[in-house]
Design a protein around this motif. Structure first.
Motif, short mmCIF file in Angstrom:
data_model
loop_
_atom_site.label_atom_id
_atom_site.label_comp_id
_atom_site.label_asym_id
_atom_site.label_seq_id
_atom_site.Cartn_x
_atom_site.Cartn_y
_atom_site.Cartn_z
N ASN A 111 0.82 -1.21 0.00
CA ASN A 111 0.00 0.00 0.00
C ASN A 111 0.85 1.26 0.00
O ASN A 111 0.52 2.24 -0.67
CB ASN A 111 -0.94 0.00 1.21
CG ASN A 111 -2.16 -0.87 0.99
OD1 ASN A 111 -2.63 -1.02 -0.13
ND2 ASN A 111 -2.69 -1.44 2.06
N HIS A 141 -5.28 0.16 6.10
CA HIS A 141 -4.35 -0.02 5.00
C HIS A 141 -2.93 -0.33 5.45
O HIS A 141 -2.02 -0.37 4.62
CB HIS A 141 -4.36 1.22 4.10
CG HIS A 141 -5.70 1.51 3.51
ND1 HIS A 141 -6.32 0.65 2.63
CD2 HIS A 141 -6.56 2.55 3.68
CE1 HIS A 141 -7.49 1.15 2.27
NE2 HIS A 141 -7.66 2.29 2.90
N ASP A 225 -7.38 -1.88 -2.35
CA ASP A 225 -6.60 -2.60 -1.35
C ASP A 225 -7.23 -3.98 -1.20
O ASP A 225 -8.27 -4.15 -0.57
CB ASP A 225 -6.64 -1.84 -0.02
CG ASP A 225 -5.90 -2.56 1.11
OD1 ASP A 225 -5.64 -3.78 0.98
OD2 ASP A 225 -5.61 -1.91 2.12
#
Length: 413
Positions: A111, A141, A225
């Motif tokens: 990420n 994340h 994600d």
């Protein structure tokens, strides 16, 4: 010669930073979806190492490829290419929307690379003013400073301020809020197709379609994600396929290595070129050992019977949870996709998810939580159906015992 004393749970408190609060048992071996502790007590694993052990413990094909690669080559760094990394990159691009791949070690690193690439691409093409990232409330994340800033949970940022700026958040699944937030200054919108830590909540298809439309309108990138939802967990290789919405960048980790640390950022040719030589890097990312294992994971997961089996097992889990709910009226809702499922507790059990998780462990079944009031299930994608039945029976017994204890305590008060 005296036999070495086995490490104990107390050694954690003595020698390790108190960043975690591990349970009382120490598992020492696993096979399939069962795990044994130091006392040889058996547990059925519905947790999957938080959606990581995608093919269970000690899968023979993964063990074989790990041994084979371990006897050849472990590490080179990215000064040189290596065959397993090139093989895995080819697999991922042939099976997904992506044209290019960048390897890393964890979901947070994947990420971090995705967010950096989004800003770098916007800087290259549109100039430094277009740098804002829009994300969702309750999102997760990663734990680097950048990724906790993009994540939509304040508790993970507390005490680490000041955090990076140029980041805003909108309510998950709110099309109107998204339309108000994305504009000419936006470089990217990042979203989990299924929020994991935020409560195992799937995105609405209309929300993701609106995100794609707005990103196209404002020359922003759409980032998915899929650290938790990817690699077959949704019943698709990646959940974006279920929605029919294609991102520009996708992060993947957790189940990608089946337990071996590996991650990847997938992207289109359009944006890949902004990571010119020297703009980003990872010492261990793409090492031969990790990529050899991940390549075998992808090969196995994409077998038709595995993905079809995820849907079948998901139905079995849901039916068992519904049966438990009929008996104990414990859940408000069971939600999720594939083998990433969340059961929201009723109001009278608000904040008690960890109590049920601990009770499950005592009853011989490993489950997860997502927040304080959601039970989470993320088992092996190939967990035997008999293990699901037995594990759910153990979980039901744990629930019954815990509720009885809660009621007794309430009566005594």
């Amino acid at each position: 010669m005296n036999k070495p004393v086995a490490p104990q749970r107390s050694d954690f408190d003595a020698y390790m930073v108190p960043n975690y609060s591990p349970g009382s048992i120490i598992p020492v071996r696993g096979e399939g979806s069962r795990v044994w502790d130091q006392a040889d007590r058996e547990f059925i694993d519905f947790a999957g190492g938080i959606a990581v052990t995608s093919l269970g413990h000690a899968h023979p094909e993964l063990v074989a490829v790990l041994k084979e690669q371990g006897g050849k080559l472990w590490h080179l760094s990215n000064v040189l290419a290596n065959e397993p990394a090139l093989r895995l990159a080819k697999q991922l691009t042939e099976l997904t929307f992506a044209d290019k791949v960048l390897f890393a070690n964890s979901g947070a690193e994947a990420n971090e690379a995705a967010f950096k690439l989004a800003r770098r691409y916007a800087w290259d093409i549109f100039g430094e003013g277009k740098h804002e990232i829009v994300a969702c409330d309750s999102s997760f994340h990663g734990r680097t400073l950048f990724t906790v800033s993009v994540g939509g949970q304040m508790k993970y940022r507390e005490g680490f301020e000041p955090v990076p700026g140029g980041i805003s958040h909108v309510p998950f699944n709110s099309c109107s809020a998204l339309e108000a937030a994305i504009g000419p200054q936006t470089c990217a919108f990042v979203v989990e197709p299924i929020q994991g830590e935020g409560g195992v909540t799937p995105a609405c298809a209309t929300f993701l379609r609106k995100a794609r439309e707005l990103c196209d309108k404002h020359d922003a990138l759409l980032i998915f994600d899929e650290v938790q939802s990817g690699v077959g967990r949704s019943g698709f290789l990646y959940a974006y396929e279920h929605y029919g919405v294609t991102p520009d960048i996708l992060s993947t980790a957790k189940g990608l290595g089946g337990g071996f640390p590996v991650a990847a950022m997938l992207c289109t040719d359009k944006v890949a070129g902004s990571f010119k030589v020297g703009t980003h890097g990872s010492t261990y990312g793409g090492n031969p050992l990790a990529c050899a294992v991940a390549s075998k994971v992808i090969e196995i997961v994409t077998r038709p019977e595995v993905l079809k089996g995820v849907t079948k097992r998901s139905d079995q889990f849901r039916a068992a949870l519904e049966d438990i709910n009929k008996r104990f009226d414990i859940f408000k809702e069971v939600r999720g996709m594939g083998l990433l499922l969340g059961a929201q507790l009723q109001d009278r059990f608000e904040g008690k998810a960890r109590d049920f998780m601990q009770a499950g462990l005592e009853a011989g079944v490993m489950v997860l939580v997502a927040g304080t009031s959601v039970m989470r299930f993320a088992p092996s994608l190939i967990i035997p159906e008999a293990d699901i039945d037995e594990g759910m029976a153990r979980f039901a017994a744990a629930i019954e015992k815990t509720i009885a204890t809660m009621d007794a305590d309430a009566g005594a008060a």
